[in-house]
Design an enzyme around this catalytic site. Structure first.
Site, short mmCIF file in Angstrom:
data_model
loop_
_atom_site.label_atom_id
_atom_site.label_comp_id
_atom_site.label_asym_id
_atom_site.label_seq_id
_atom_site.Cartn_x
_atom_site.Cartn_y
_atom_site.Cartn_z
N ALA A 1 0.78 -1.23 0.00
CA ALA A 1 0.00 0.00 0.00
C ALA A 1 0.81 1.28 0.00
O ALA A 1 0.28 2.35 -0.31
CB ALA A 1 -0.95 0.01 1.20
N GLY B 1 -1.45 6.33 -1.99
CA GLY B 1 -2.34 6.98 -2.95
C GLY B 1 -3.46 6.07 -3.42
O GLY B 1 -4.64 6.43 -3.37
N ASP C 1 4.81 -7.88 5.97
CA ASP C 1 5.46 -8.35 4.75
C ASP C 1 4.44 -9.16 3.95
O ASP C 1 3.97 -10.21 4.41
CB ASP C 1 6.66 -9.22 5.12
CG ASP C 1 7.47 -9.67 3.91
OD1 ASP C 1 6.95 -9.55 2.77
OD2 ASP C 1 8.59 -10.14 4.09
N ASP D 1 0.07 -3.88 -6.12
CA ASP D 1 0.80 -2.84 -6.85
C ASP D 1 2.28 -3.08 -6.54
O ASP D 1 2.83 -2.49 -5.63
CB ASP D 1 0.34 -1.46 -6.38
CG ASP D 1 1.07 -0.33 -7.08
OD1 ASP D 1 1.58 -0.54 -8.19
OD2 ASP D 1 1.16 0.78 -6.49
N CYS E 1 4.12 -0.14 -12.33
CA CYS E 1 4.38 1.08 -13.10
C CYS E 1 5.62 0.87 -13.97
O CYS E 1 6.48 1.75 -14.08
CB CYS E 1 4.52 2.30 -12.19
SG CYS E 1 5.82 2.18 -10.96
#
Length: 448
Positions: free
Chosen positions: A264, A268, A314, A331, A384
């Protein structure tokens, strides 16, 4: 004394080089320390970020203008030379001003002795414009197109190769030049209204194209927007917003009450997910391994509904029972090569060998996310980075090892976004040059 804007830019480069600082994190404090605002702050920001983005091109130019290897030039002097080169070749700064202010920087920050050297080198740089220099210092584009693009667009050669491979895997042939050029353009500042706490109309600016919660800031300091100052809105790239939106749209069988953000930090996506969960009558657990980043997540979620809690945990060694969650977001930590517009120093820090360690972590996190999801739930894997080893490579490897999971159609979650087909059927790949977002990759997986 040099002007404060150039001193600030120099101090940013020093912090990035000496302290491994991140430009976007250190810049606000440096601007505040030098009491810069408005046009001066904008000048310092472009000077620092632009110099860091194009460092590879400027080093190739400077190497032809000095009488020794760049590794033997004092690092403080080299920072000033790079700043001077950026002003001479990419900013509308008169040559005499770019040269004299760079000499003043060296005198102030390094000493008087290398001032003459700085003056002589930058005078040589000023003899040609950027295009002419690229033709002089880059490889022949016909014989080595990726080598030419590496110098022309200031990307390490291995990054050019990896991005070209990722584009080819999505049938985006002939777009590499446009992608590399987009990485060198300062991105818009995009705000997000957190559902249930703020509206997009409060943000002002121009509505984002696909996210119903975003707005592109027309100018100024985002911290001066009341909703941002109050924590009801934040700064978040539209691509990042679309990741959270996609998970919120995924169909699940049965109950839909408990969501998990497995990685997290800094918070955002978790803040947007918490708002979406609250609207759906669900609650979000946000997990982050590093305690200081978990504290940032807690700060982002303060005042939000839809929050089950924030834990420093973790993700590869979960602190929850298996099959607990209806929706899980991974993510994953990655090379960040899809966000080079925002992280100008990242392209020079990353190395090809970084992929080996990251891919192991990404596979472990995705496997843990699948274990955490209940059958009939949804797992969204996002990075990303468009690099194939971090995207379809991870998906294929994890699915090959287990027969209780399969890939679903993530493309159906964002049908309004055009030209976003990923390298694997059903996956999504956003691009800076196509969508004006970071190069986010999305894949939807499920437990059988």
């Amino acid at each position: 004394m040099p002007d404060r804007a150039r001193l600030a830019a120099y101090d940013v480069l020093t912090a990035v080089r000496v302290d491994d600082a991140y430009t976007n994190l250190v810049l606000p404090a440096v601007l505040q320390r030098h009491r810069l605002s408005g046009r001066d702050a904008a000048f310092a920001t472009e000077l620092a970020a632009g110099t860091l983005r194009r460092r590879g091109t400027y080093d190739a130019v400077l190497a032809t203008c000095v009488d020794r290897p760049l590794t033997r030039v004092d690092p403080g002097v080299l920072d000033a030379l790079r700043l001077g080169a950026h002003q001479l070749l990419a900013m509308r700064v008169p040559d005499h001003a770019a040269i004299s202010t760079s000499v003043d920087l060296v005198r102030t920050r390094v000493g008087h002795r290398p001032a003459g050297f700085t003056n002589a080198v930058l005078r040589k740089v000023s003899r040609h414009d950027l295009d002419a220099w690229v033709r002089r210092v880059a490889p022949d584009p016909a014989a080595d197109p990726h080598g030419f693009e590496s110098v022309a667009h200031a990307h390490p050669r291995w990054v050019v190769d990896a991005l070209g491979e990722a584009l080819a895997a999505t049938d985006a042939h002939g777009e590499l030049d446009a992608l590399l050029a987009a990485d060198n353009v300062s991105p818009d500042v995009v705000l997000v209204a957190r559902p249930g706490r703020a509206t997009r109309e409060e943000l002002g600016g121009t509505p984002t194209r696909w996210s119903p919660y975003g707005a592109v800031l027309d100018g100024g300091d985002p911290g001066e927007v009341p909703a941002v100052a109050a924590g009801r809105a934040g700064v978040q790239d539209e691509g990042s917003q679309l990741v959270a939106i996609a998970l919120g749209r995924a169909a699940v069988e049965g109950d839909d009450r408990t969501w998990l953000d497995l990685c997290a930090g800094p918070g955002g996506k978790a803040a947007l997910l918490a708002g979406l969960a609250d609207e759906a009558g669900a609650r979000l657990l946000a997990a982050e391994r590093a305690p200081h980043r978990a504290a940032l997540v807690a700060r982002s979620l303060a005042g939000s509904g839809g929050v089950l809690g924030v834990v420093a945990a973790d993700g590869t060694h979960p602190a929850w029972p298996p099959a607990t969650f209806d929706r899980v977001l991974v993510d994953a930590p990655c090379t960040g090569l899809g966000a080079l517009r925002r992280r100008p120093e990242a392209r020079w820090r990353r190395r090809p060998e970084d992929l080996d360690e990251l891919v192991v972590l990404q596979r472990a996190l995705l496997g843990s996310a699948l274990d955490a999801a209940r059958p009939g739930g949804a797992v969204l894997y996002a990075t990303c980075s468009p690099v194939l080893a971090e995207t379809v490579g991870v998906i294929d490897a994890v699915l090959a090892e287990r027969d209780d999971a399969y890939a679903d159609d993530a493309a159906a979650l964002l049908p309004e976004v055009p030209d976003a087909g990923g390298p694997r059927p059903g996956t999504l790949q956003l691009w800076p040059h196509r969508h004006g977002t970071d190069a986010m990759f999305l894949a939807l997986l499920r437990r059988r």
